[in-house]
Design a protein around this motif. Structure first.
Motif, PDB file in Angstrom:
ATOM      1  N   PHE A   1      18.004  39.971  49.270  1.00 59.13           N
ATOM      2  CA  PHE A   1      19.362  39.677  49.727  1.00 59.13           C
ATOM      3  C   PHE A   1      19.859  40.155  51.225  1.00 59.13           C
ATOM      4  CE2 PHE A   1      18.999  43.635  47.025  1.00 59.13           C
ATOM      5  CZ  PHE A   1      19.611  44.373  48.070  1.00 59.13           C
ATOM      6  N   SER A   2      18.698  40.493  51.928  1.00 56.93           N
ATOM      7  CA  SER A   2      19.151  41.005  53.284  1.00 56.93           C
ATOM      8  C   SER A   2      18.121  40.346  54.366  1.00 56.93           C
ATOM      9  CB  SER A   2      18.920  42.358  53.196  1.00 56.93           C
ATOM     10  OG  SER A   2      18.881  42.885  54.780  1.00 56.93           O
ATOM     11  N   GLN A   3      18.803  40.336  55.414  1.00 60.33           N
ATOM     12  CA  GLN A   3      17.874  39.884  56.645  1.00 60.33           C
ATOM     13  C   GLN A   3      18.025  40.834  57.608  1.00 60.33           C
ATOM     14  OE1 GLN A   3      20.553  37.185  55.186  1.00 60.33           O
ATOM     15  NE2 GLN A   3      18.514  36.818  53.945  1.00 60.33           N
ATOM     16  N   ASP A   4      18.237  41.945  57.562  1.00 59.53           N
ATOM     17  CA  ASP A   4      18.193  42.927  58.624  1.00 59.53           C
ATOM     18  C   ASP A   4      18.217  44.267  58.211  1.00 59.53           C
ATOM     19  OD1 ASP A   4      18.744  44.151  61.160  1.00 59.53           O
ATOM     20  OD2 ASP A   4      21.095  44.124  61.085  1.00 59.53           O
TER      21      ASP A   4
ATOM     22  N   ILE B   1       8.010  64.879  60.900  1.00 60.20           N
ATOM     23  CA  ILE B   1       9.092  66.192  61.163  1.00 60.20           C
ATOM     24  C   ILE B   1       8.239  67.398  61.569  1.00 60.20           C
ATOM     25  CG2 ILE B   1      10.825  67.190  60.102  1.00 60.20           C
ATOM     26  CD1 ILE B   1      11.679  65.087  58.554  1.00 60.20           C
ATOM     27  N   GLU B   2       8.479  67.787  62.612  1.00 61.84           N
ATOM     28  CA  GLU B   2       7.842  69.139  63.088  1.00 61.84           C
ATOM     29  C   GLU B   2       7.677  70.168  62.058  1.00 61.84           C
ATOM     30  OE1 GLU B   2       8.582  72.735  66.677  1.00 61.84           O
ATOM     31  OE2 GLU B   2      10.005  70.876  66.233  1.00 61.84           O
ATOM     32  N   GLY B   3       6.531  70.652  61.722  1.00 64.00           N
ATOM     33  CA  GLY B   3       6.243  71.646  60.585  1.00 64.00           C
ATOM     34  C   GLY B   3       6.305  71.121  59.400  1.00 64.00           C
ATOM     35  N   ILE B   4       6.062  69.647  59.074  1.00 61.51           N
ATOM     36  CA  ILE B   4       6.321  69.230  57.808  1.00 61.51           C
ATOM     37  C   ILE B   4       4.834  68.265  57.767  1.00 61.51           C
ATOM     38  CG2 ILE B   4       7.132  67.872  55.811  1.00 61.51           C
ATOM     39  CD1 ILE B   4       9.918  68.755  56.789  1.00 61.51           C
ATOM     40  N   GLY B   5       4.945  67.160  58.590  1.00 60.42           N
ATOM     41  CA  GLY B   5       4.029  66.324  58.413  1.00 60.42           C
ATOM     42  C   GLY B   5       4.546  64.982  58.700  1.00 60.42           C
ATOM     43  N   THR B   6       3.771  63.768  58.366  1.00 67.39           N
ATOM     44  CA  THR B   6       3.982  62.530  58.608  1.00 67.39           C
ATOM     45  C   THR B   6       3.943  61.547  57.255  1.00 67.39           C
ATOM     46  OG1 THR B   6       3.043  62.369  60.639  1.00 67.39           O
ATOM     47  CG2 THR B   6       3.426  60.229  59.901  1.00 67.39           C
ATOM     48  N   LEU B   7       5.201  60.993  56.913  1.00 66.47           N
ATOM     49  CA  LEU B   7       5.415  60.074  55.775  1.00 66.47           C
ATOM     50  C   LEU B   7       5.079  58.678  56.432  1.00 66.47           C
ATOM     51  CD1 LEU B   7       6.245  59.214  53.296  1.00 66.47           C
ATOM     52  CD2 LEU B   7       8.838  59.532  54.208  1.00 66.47           C
ATOM     53  N   THR B   8       4.470  57.855  55.945  1.00 66.01           N
ATOM     54  CA  THR B   8       3.697  56.500  56.315  1.00 66.01           C
ATOM     55  C   THR B   8       4.024  55.321  55.340  1.00 66.01           C
ATOM     56  OG1 THR B   8       2.516  57.452  58.118  1.00 66.01           O
ATOM     57  CG2 THR B   8       2.260  55.165  57.491  1.00 66.01           C
ATOM     58  N   ASN B   9       4.744  54.361  55.629  1.00 68.70           N
ATOM     59  CA  ASN B   9       4.961  53.370  54.759  1.00 68.70           C
ATOM     60  C   ASN B   9       4.762  51.968  55.208  1.00 68.70           C
ATOM     61  OD1 ASN B   9       6.873  55.686  53.797  1.00 68.70           O
ATOM     62  ND2 ASN B   9       6.156  54.790  51.923  1.00 68.70           N
ATOM     63  N   LYS B  10       4.461  50.869  54.420  1.00 69.11           N
ATOM     64  CA  LYS B  10       4.465  49.729  54.862  1.00 69.11           C
ATOM     65  C   LYS B  10       5.280  48.607  54.214  1.00 69.11           C
ATOM     66  CE  LYS B  10       0.843  46.088  56.582  1.00 69.11           C
ATOM     67  NZ  LYS B  10      -0.548  45.907  56.651  1.00 69.11           N
ATOM     68  N   VAL B  11       5.917  47.844  55.173  1.00 67.41           N
ATOM     69  CA  VAL B  11       6.866  46.886  54.505  1.00 67.41           C
ATOM     70  C   VAL B  11       6.397  45.607  54.023  1.00 67.41           C
ATOM     71  CG1 VAL B  11       9.167  45.805  55.060  1.00 67.41           C
ATOM     72  CG2 VAL B  11       8.682  47.992  56.309  1.00 67.41           C
ATOM     73  N   ILE B  12       6.720  45.512  52.911  1.00 65.41           N
ATOM     74  CA  ILE B  12       5.903  43.984  52.311  1.00 65.41           C
ATOM     75  C   ILE B  12       7.042  43.136  51.689  1.00 65.41           C
ATOM     76  CG2 ILE B  12       3.871  45.377  51.516  1.00 65.41           C
ATOM     77  CD1 ILE B  12       4.960  45.058  48.640  1.00 65.41           C
ATOM     78  N   LYS B  13       6.857  41.865  51.612  1.00 63.17           N
ATOM     79  CA  LYS B  13       7.627  40.828  51.090  1.00 63.17           C
ATOM     80  C   LYS B  13       7.855  41.119  49.660  1.00 63.17           C
ATOM     81  CE  LYS B  13       8.424  35.976  50.992  1.00 63.17           C
ATOM     82  NZ  LYS B  13       7.885  34.606  51.193  1.00 63.17           N
TER      83      LYS B  13
ATOM     84  N   THR C   1       9.570  47.489  50.115  1.00 67.71           N
ATOM     85  CA  THR C   1       9.508  46.108  49.448  1.00 67.71           C
ATOM     86  C   THR C   1      11.080  45.463  50.144  1.00 67.71           C
ATOM     87  OG1 THR C   1       8.668  46.406  47.432  1.00 67.71           O
ATOM     88  CG2 THR C   1       9.884  44.304  47.716  1.00 67.71           C
ATOM     89  N   TYR C   2      10.863  44.421  51.036  1.00 65.71           N
ATOM     90  CA  TYR C   2      12.030  43.924  51.777  1.00 65.71           C
ATOM     91  C   TYR C   2      12.879  43.334  50.649  1.00 65.71           C
ATOM     92  CZ  TYR C   2      14.158  42.309  56.052  1.00 65.71           C
ATOM     93  OH  TYR C   2      15.079  42.187  57.147  1.00 65.71           O
TER      94      TYR C   2
ATOM     95  N   VAL D   1       8.723  42.376  57.765  1.00 65.26           N
ATOM     96  CA  VAL D   1       7.331  42.477  56.704  1.00 65.26           C
ATOM     97  C   VAL D   1       6.254  42.544  57.479  1.00 65.26           C
ATOM     98  CG1 VAL D   1       6.103  41.037  54.910  1.00 65.26           C
ATOM     99  CG2 VAL D   1       8.589  41.137  55.091  1.00 65.26           C
ATOM    100  N   GLY D   2       5.177  43.517  57.028  1.00 67.01           N
ATOM    101  CA  GLY D   2       3.930  43.608  57.869  1.00 67.01           C
ATOM    102  C   GLY D   2       3.924  45.042  58.627  1.00 67.01           C
ATOM    103  N   ASP D   3       5.286  45.547  59.031  1.00 63.17           N
ATOM    104  CA  ASP D   3       5.648  46.708  59.697  1.00 63.17           C
ATOM    105  C   ASP D   3       4.948  47.901  58.962  1.00 63.17           C
ATOM    106  OD1 ASP D   3       6.498  45.226  62.033  1.00 63.17           O
ATOM    107  OD2 ASP D   3       8.643  45.673  61.699  1.00 63.17           O
TER     108      ASP D   3
END
Length: 268
Positions: A115-118, A254-266, A111-112, A246-248
């Motif tokens: 209080f931040s723009q970066d 990481i080699e030998g572990i796998g992939t962690l995927t998340n989406k940025v929302i408002k 969740t973006y 937002v939307g990314d």
């Protein structure tokens, strides 16, 4: 062994992930449900469920996340920070906390913060502690580690720079994605770490480039505090950190572990 934490039919359990976890093979993976918890002696139940039928949760719910800043020289340099003294010796590790409420799992939204723009991504190798420990000698470090997982030390960069300390910038809700599971049989000394945003590579590094090794970090941290089973150490990020919008969709592999995927929302 790959150990996942998951929910099914309203129940939460741990399971051993079986099958080839290479990208694209997720549909063939199954979970052998664990009797007990992975922080003590346990058995596999033999009861198996397809990974596609469960919701993966954060692989642990840590009492605390202890994170390390500036542990890759190129990343420190890209932000204009020095990490060596005049004799070329590394400074003491920068240590900070992310609260347990910052932790989310694979597929959960980031969740973006209002209080931040970066907002920035920071792909990291995470160490999962397997037993209570304090003042761990270097030769015993492996004994206190359960395994390793992927992490994203999501950072409100403008807040970090403005406030001069990192509690809000790195501790807001959803700022610590972890997952997809814990890999217990892994040599972490020289692994590829990659971060992509919407499929485009942003970060690419190797754990062998750490300024301080995992052994150094565990010794340093446990000189000061007790670590509990399920606590997590974030080991720093390689160069290439950059903005999230937002939307990314951001993925840490990481080699030998796998992939962690998340989406940025408002933030609602």
């Amino acid at each position: 062994m790959r150990i996942a934490r998951f929910s099914i039919d309203g129940n939460v359990a741990f399971g051993a992930v079986e099958g080839d976890a290479a990208p694209g093979n997720e549909a063939s993976l199954v979970l052998d449900i664990i009797k007990g918890i992975p922080f003590a002696d346990f058995e596999l139940s033999g009861t198996k469920v397809p990974l596609s039928k469960v919701r993966l949760l954060p692989p642990v719910l840590p009492n605390k996340v202890v994170a390390i800043g500036r542990n890759y020289a190129e990343h420190a340099a890209e932000l204009g920070n020095a990490i060596f003294d005049e004799q070329g010796r590394p400074d003491a590790p920068i240590t900070f906390f992310k609260p347990s409420t910052s932790v989310v799992g694979p597929g959960d939204p980031i969740t973006y913060p209002s209080f931040s723009q970066d907002l920035h991504h920071e792909a990291e190798l995470a160490v999962v502690i397997g037993r209570m420990c304090r003042e761990v000698p270097r030769e015993r470090v492996k004994d206190v580690i359960l395994g390793y997982t992927c992490a994203n030390d999501v950072t409100a960069r403008d807040v970090q720079q403005r406030e001069k300390q990192w509690a809000r910038a790195k501790g807001f809700d959803s700022s610590c994605p972890l997952g997809p599971w814990i890999e217990t049989d892994l040599d972490p000394g020289d692994l590829t770490i990659q971060c992509t945003v919407n499929g485009q590579q942003r970060q690419l590094g190797r754990t062998s480039d750490m300024v301080r090794s995992i052994e150094d970090l565990v010794v340093h941290i446990t000189e000061a505090m007790t670590l509990l089973p399920g606590d997590v150490i974030l080991t720093g990020t390689p160069a290439g950190v950059g903005p999230l919008n937002v939307g990314d969709e951001v993925a840490v592999t990481i080699e030998g572990i796998g992939t962690l995927t998340n989406k940025v929302i408002k933030r609602g």
